[in-house]
Design a protein around this motif. Structure first.
Motif, mmCIF file in Angstrom:
data_model
loop_
_atom_site.group_PDB
_atom_site.id
_atom_site.type_symbol
_atom_site.label_atom_id
_atom_site.label_comp_id
_atom_site.label_asym_id
_atom_site.label_seq_id
_atom_site.Cartn_x
_atom_site.Cartn_y
_atom_site.Cartn_z
ATOM 1 N N LEU A 137 0.842 -1.206 0.000
ATOM 2 C CA LEU A 137 0.000 0.000 0.000
ATOM 3 C C LEU A 137 0.878 1.259 0.000
ATOM 4 N N LEU A 174 -10.213 -3.468 1.835
ATOM 5 C CA LEU A 174 -10.145 -4.107 0.519
ATOM 6 C C LEU A 174 -9.733 -5.568 0.658
ATOM 7 N N ARG A 233 -11.146 1.117 3.880
ATOM 8 C CA ARG A 233 -12.017 0.523 2.852
ATOM 9 C C ARG A 233 -12.084 -0.996 2.969
ATOM 10 N N PHE A 240 -6.459 -0.430 -6.099
ATOM 11 C CA PHE A 240 -5.390 0.449 -5.625
ATOM 12 C C PHE A 240 -3.998 -0.058 -5.955
ATOM 13 N N THR A 270 -7.272 -5.584 3.789
ATOM 14 C CA THR A 270 -6.455 -4.462 4.277
ATOM 15 C C THR A 270 -6.934 -4.000 5.654
ATOM 16 N N GLN A 322 -7.117 3.179 2.427
ATOM 17 C CA GLN A 322 -7.252 1.816 1.865
ATOM 18 C C GLN A 322 -7.527 0.809 2.984
#
Ligand code: SER
Length: 598
Positions: A464, A519, A517, A556, A569, A514
């Motif tokens: 990330l 993910l 979110r 991402f 994440t 991120q």
């Protein structure tokens, strides 16, 4: 049969490819996800997740050449065959074939492909201990191939059990292959495993059926694996009938140069030869560490950086013994790079950094060596005058802290003077110093996740961060090095100037976004060419058509990587950059931590 290293690597990979193995690329010397070791020590090391049961993208039969660094034997360097860096040829069965095929192919390769006479071969098998029985099966296979019982030795765990590479992981009983050099037996109990030099181990087939856990127990693995390792340097040494690995083409030009540069000879010829070998070995290892594609290891005071510093400094000290003048690290590094660049192009690519770091460390050490030696001599004289035999831990620490003498280096100097070092006292002084310098370091880290879970999550955070840096700074901000400990991640990337506080904040916010979110982290397998076509970041080269794993975090980030990673994440909990600093010219370094969610 006479064979060069190039021919041997080629023959090995072709032979195992003909037995259905996929030829994969060797990994970096700096382990990706294992904080329990500093360097890659065996071909199996980068394959640990697959030995534990994760499917490998290239299949269940693999073969490769792996660069390895082992410093456990550093004191043995100088003899005929111990090295701190070596290349390991390996073949693996990930829950596929087992003892019969592994041993039969080893025998076939040694005798038919390499032309060793079966009479030169001796083998060892595991004698058995606790719940693991004696390996009669391997002994019977060797016998069926024609090795007489008199040359099959059953030995205990200390000889015939391999692994784990770090403190935990896959391991198991092994069968080892030795070449009899023809030297007379040393008179003690001389058998394979004896260190007199009569028997040289060149290959090892490990039957990895166990996983050593953090509490020290052995649990059976989901699958029975084979992990083999053959040392390139030793094998070509034996094949060419040389007495030492330093006579092979991998070392010969280096040895010749060291001799040419020498202007002094210590009294004992044995000491002179040992010094030459130590210089050659340590500098070769340093060139490979500094030239590694993953980067990030520079001479320093902790961990892998300290090992590198110790290798370079030890070589400088032995160079002094032979009257070799300043700047020799450059001359020798150039020879090493020229000798290996066709196999390891990264050495040529990173030549400038490699040489700059070597020369820099050589110069730094030279500056203090003289003063430190004076200080040491003063203390040693005083001790001897008063009939004392131990150098205090405080003095050893001062020599380290003020003059840059690694502890082991001070110990060697002491040994020459018949003195001991108070190691415990040194460690105490070291710890005290560390505690003082750590004070004031605020920690952000919370959570109760264990080390493996945490390092996996930190690895996910690294992806990330990499992506966020490119968004904020530009596409030039590419990974130059990465290192993960259970406490933090460290990430080196190309960028010409200090980041502003705003940029740091933006990167941190973007990573945290991120994480919020949550993910999913998805993995797919494809060829390297397909991965690149999809726009995945790929840091390392792979062979054409080689299957690789691609980890994607939503839209991402997409990176070619061995894994493992967190499942989502969200597990990371939160992300905080603790430090942004210079790493080397044009390269910045970030240290960051995560919050962890249990
Ligand atoms: N892991 C084993 C060794 O290092 C075999 O590859 O010898």
């Amino acid at each position: 049969m006479k064979l060069t290293a190039d021919q041997l690597r080629d023959k090995y990979l072709k032979f195992f490819a003909s037995k259905g193995h996929a030829v994969i690329s060797g990994a970096s010397l700096i382990p990706e996800n294992d904080p329990t070791v500093l360097f890659t020590t065996a071909g199996m090391h980068p394959l640990v997740p697959y030995l534990l049961g994760e499917p490998h993208p290239a299949g269940r039969r693999l073969t490769d050449v792996q660069k390895c660094v082992r410093t456990g034997d550093i004191d043995a360097v100088g003899d005929s065959c111990h090295l701190t860096f070596f290349e390991m040829l390996g073949n693996w069965s990930l829950g596929d074939y087992f003892k019969k095929e592994a041993i039969t192919w080893s025998y076939e390769f040694l005798t038919r492909e390499l032309g060793f006479s079966p009479d030169q071969l001796s083998v060892t098998v595991f004698e058995g201990e606790g719940h693991v029985p004696r390996d009669d099966e391997s002994a019977a296979i060797w016998k069926s191939l024609g090795i007489p019982e008199s040359r099959i030795y059953a030995l205990p765990k200390e000889d015939n059990w391999w692994g784990p590479a770090g403190t935990t992981g896959p391991c198991g009983p092994d069968t080892e292959m030795f070449i009899d050099t023809g030297k007379p037996a040393c008179g003690k109990i001389c058998r394979p495993g004896c260190h007199c030099g009569k028997y040289i181990e060149i290959w090892n087939d490990v039957f990895m059926q166990y996983n050593k856990t953090a509490d020290g127990s052995y649990e059976p693995l989901k699958q029975s694996n084979v992990d083999t390792g053959m040392g390139v340097e030793r094998t070509i040494c034996m094949m060419n009938g040389y007495a030492t690995v330093y006579e092979t083409e991998l070392f010969a030009p280096l040895m010749a140069k060291i001799r040419e540069l020498s202007t002094a000879r210590p009294d004992s010829e044995e000491a002179a030869v040992r010094a030459e070998r130590i210089i050659a070995d340590h500098l070769r290892t340093s060139v490979f560490v500094l030239g590694d594609p993953k980067g990030g290891v520079k001479p320093g005071n902790v961990g892998a950086n300290y090992v590198l510093r110790r290798l370079i400094r030890r070589s400088v000290r032995y160079a002094k013994l032979l009257g070799i003048g300043t700047g020799y690290t450059r001359t020798l590094a150039e020879i090493i790079i020229a000798n290996y660049k066709h196999v390891y192009p990264e050495l040529e690519k990173n030549a400038e950094t490699v040489i700059a770091e070597l020369v820099g460390e050589e110069e730094r050490f030279e500056k203090t060596l003289h003063a430190g030696q004076k200080e040491f001599d003063k203390v040693a004289d005083a001790l001897k005058l008063h009939g004392q035999t131990t150098l205090s831990g405080r003095t050893a620490f001062k020599l380290y802290d003020t003059y840059g003498f690694p502890l082991e280096f001070t110990e060697e100097l002491c040994l020459e003077q018949g003195l001991a070092v108070d190691r415990a006292g040194y460690e105490e002084a070291f710890k005290k110093h560390q505690e003082t310098s750590k004070q004031g370091d605020a920690t952000f880290k919370g959570g109760l996740a264990d080390n493996t879970v945490t390092t996996t999550r930190l690895h996910t955070a690294t992806h990330l961060l990499h992506r966020a840096l490119q968004h904020v700074l530009g596409p030039h901000a590419l990974q130059k090095g990465s290192n993960i400990t259970p406490e933090r991640l460290r990430f080196d990337f190309s960028h010409p100037e200090k980041m502003t506080p705003e940029q740091i904040q933006q990167v941190e916010d973007m990573v945290n976004e991120q994480i919020k979110r949550n993910l999913p982290v998805a993995v797919t397998t494809m060829t390297m060419e397909e991965a690149k076509a999809k726009g995945a970041t790929a840091l390392f080269a792979a062979k054409y058509g080689e299957q690789v794993k691609v980890y994607a975090m939503g839209e991402f980030s997409m990176e070619v990587c061995g894994g493992p990673h967190a499942a989502t994440t969200g597990e990371l909990g939160g992300f905080k950059i603790q430090k942004e600093e210079s790493s080397s010219a044009g390269v910045r370094r970030i240290k960051a931590v995560i919050l962890n969610v249990v």
